[in-house]
Design an enzyme around this catalytic site. Structure first.
Site, PDB file in Angstrom:
ATOM      1  N   SER A   9     -14.887 -13.692 107.374  1.00  0.00           N
ATOM      2  CA  SER A   9     -15.382 -15.046 107.131  1.00  0.00           C
ATOM      3  C   SER A   9     -14.277 -16.084 107.293  1.00  0.00           C
ATOM      4  O   SER A   9     -13.085 -15.794 107.114  1.00  0.00           O
ATOM      5  CB  SER A   9     -15.966 -15.147 105.719  1.00  0.00           C
TER       6      SER A   9
HETATM    7  N1  SAH Z   1     -15.984  -9.859 103.359  1.00  0.00           N
HETATM    8  C1  SAH Z   1     -15.698  -9.513 104.736  1.00  0.00           C
HETATM    9  C2  SAH Z   1     -16.600 -10.184 105.750  1.00  0.00           C
HETATM   10  C3  SAH Z   1     -17.986  -9.708 105.614  1.00  0.00           C
HETATM   11  S1  SAH Z   1     -19.000  -9.813 107.036  1.00  0.00           S
HETATM   12  C4  SAH Z   1     -14.247  -9.776 105.079  1.00  0.00           C
HETATM   13  O1  SAH Z   1     -13.513 -10.322 104.244  1.00  0.00           O
HETATM   14  O2  SAH Z   1     -13.844  -9.388 106.186  1.00  0.00           O
HETATM   15  C5  SAH Z   1     -20.400  -9.015 106.321  1.00  0.00           C
HETATM   16  C6  SAH Z   1     -20.283  -7.517 106.191  1.00  0.00           C
HETATM   17  O3  SAH Z   1     -21.445  -7.068 105.483  1.00  0.00           O
HETATM   18  C7  SAH Z   1     -20.285  -6.772 107.520  1.00  0.00           C
HETATM   19  O4  SAH Z   1     -19.171  -5.938 107.578  1.00  0.00           O
HETATM   20  C8  SAH Z   1     -21.577  -5.950 107.476  1.00  0.00           C
HETATM   21  O5  SAH Z   1     -21.492  -4.694 108.118  1.00  0.00           O
HETATM   22  C9  SAH Z   1     -21.796  -5.787 105.987  1.00  0.00           C
HETATM   23  N2  SAH Z   1     -23.163  -5.488 105.566  1.00  0.00           N
HETATM   24  C10 SAH Z   1     -24.336  -5.864 106.127  1.00  0.00           C
HETATM   25  N3  SAH Z   1     -25.374  -5.382 105.416  1.00  0.00           N
HETATM   26  C11 SAH Z   1     -24.844  -4.673 104.376  1.00  0.00           C
HETATM   27  C12 SAH Z   1     -25.403  -3.941 103.277  1.00  0.00           C
HETATM   28  N4  SAH Z   1     -26.713  -3.824 103.089  1.00  0.00           N
HETATM   29  N5  SAH Z   1     -24.551  -3.377 102.406  1.00  0.00           N
HETATM   30  C13 SAH Z   1     -23.202  -3.462 102.564  1.00  0.00           C
HETATM   31  N6  SAH Z   1     -22.621  -4.141 103.574  1.00  0.00           N
HETATM   32  C14 SAH Z   1     -23.432  -4.745 104.466  1.00  0.00           C
END
Ligand code: SAH
Length: 225
Positions: free
Chosen positions: A72
């Site tokens: 993000s």
């Molecule tokens: N916090 C992260 C960015 C997150 S992007 C950072 O600092 O880099 C959102 C993430 O959520 C992605 O990696 C995606 O694969 C994950 N995601 C999507 N659906 C999900 C779910 N149901 N449970 C856990 N993770 C999930």
């Protein structure tokens, strides 16, 4: 010695880019919590993206991390972490580990961080990197975080780093009393960042501002398209 009489070592260039990011993108835009600002001045964000993208790590936008996912934008991380009002004794859950960057920021502020990721390869590389950087208070789990992570509940705060169609009830249940849930709620195109506070009288929901996250895919998220 490397760097002597030559160009500054890479780490120095990254450090100054990081401090500039904190001043311009975070403090300059209204992030006030000094602990959050200090945490983001410490965590080496460039380590959480691939070497080819390291120079973009401190820019004012999300950066691709593979598997169609992103780390993000710095301001979004600061703003969600600030909204979660993390205290030093807190146990925190992050849904959506991605690169592991936000988990590292949370680990600078809280006693313990649990983070859950849907894509096993992302979870595994985040876990390796966080261990390598010396974060001993982070546990990475693989699974569907839309269903929460009951095993380690209750949490003082939960941050969801992906967009949800509505607030998953299980996440509210896994909060302690007075716990905070920070979550982007809306459709796949645009969401509203909501802060839910679990008061004894019931949850209180506050809308913050419009944002755009990748979708949370799972039972209480979006279905895989
Ligand atoms: N916090 C992260 C960015 C997150 S992007 C950072 O600092 O880099 C959102 C993430 O959520 C992605 O990696 C995606 O694969 C994950 N995601 C999507 N659906 C999900 C779910 N149901 N449970 C856990 N993770 C999930």
């Amino acid at each position: 010695m490397p760097g002597e009489n030559g160009p500054p070592a890479f780490s120095d260039a990254f450090t100054s880019a990081r401090l500039a990011m904190v001043e311009t993108q975070l403090r300059g835009r209204g992030i006030r919590d000094e602990r959050v600002l200090a945490a983001m001045a410490r965590v080496p964000r460039h380590r959480f993206v691939s070497a080819e993208r390291a120079s973009a790590a401190y820019e004012d936008h999300p950066v691709g991390i593979g598997e169609g996912q992103t780390i993000s934008q710095p301001f979004m991380v600061a703003s969600m972490v600030e909204a979660a009002e993390i205290q030093p004794a807190d146990v925190v859950l992050e849904v959506g580990t991605g690169s592991g960057y936000q988990a590292a920021v949370l680990a600078e502020l809280a006693a313990e961080v649990f983070t859950i990721e849907r894509v096993p390869t992302l979870g595994a590389s985040a876990q390796r990197l966080l261990a390598h950087l010396g974060y001993a208070n982070i546990v990475v789990a693989i699974g569907d975080g839309s269903e929460g992570l009951r095993q380690y509940a209750p949490y003082s705060a939960i941050i969801v780093a992906a967009a949800t169609p509505s607030i998953p009830q299980e996440l509210v249940e896994e909060l302690r009393e007075n716990g905070r849930l920070v979550i982007p709620v809306g459709d796949a195109e645009e969401q509203e960042l909501q802060v839910v506070r679990k008061l004894s009288a019931g949850p209180r929901v506050e809308n913050r501002y419009a944002c755009k996250f990748v979708p949370l895919i799972g039972r209480f998220g979006f279905s895989r398209s």
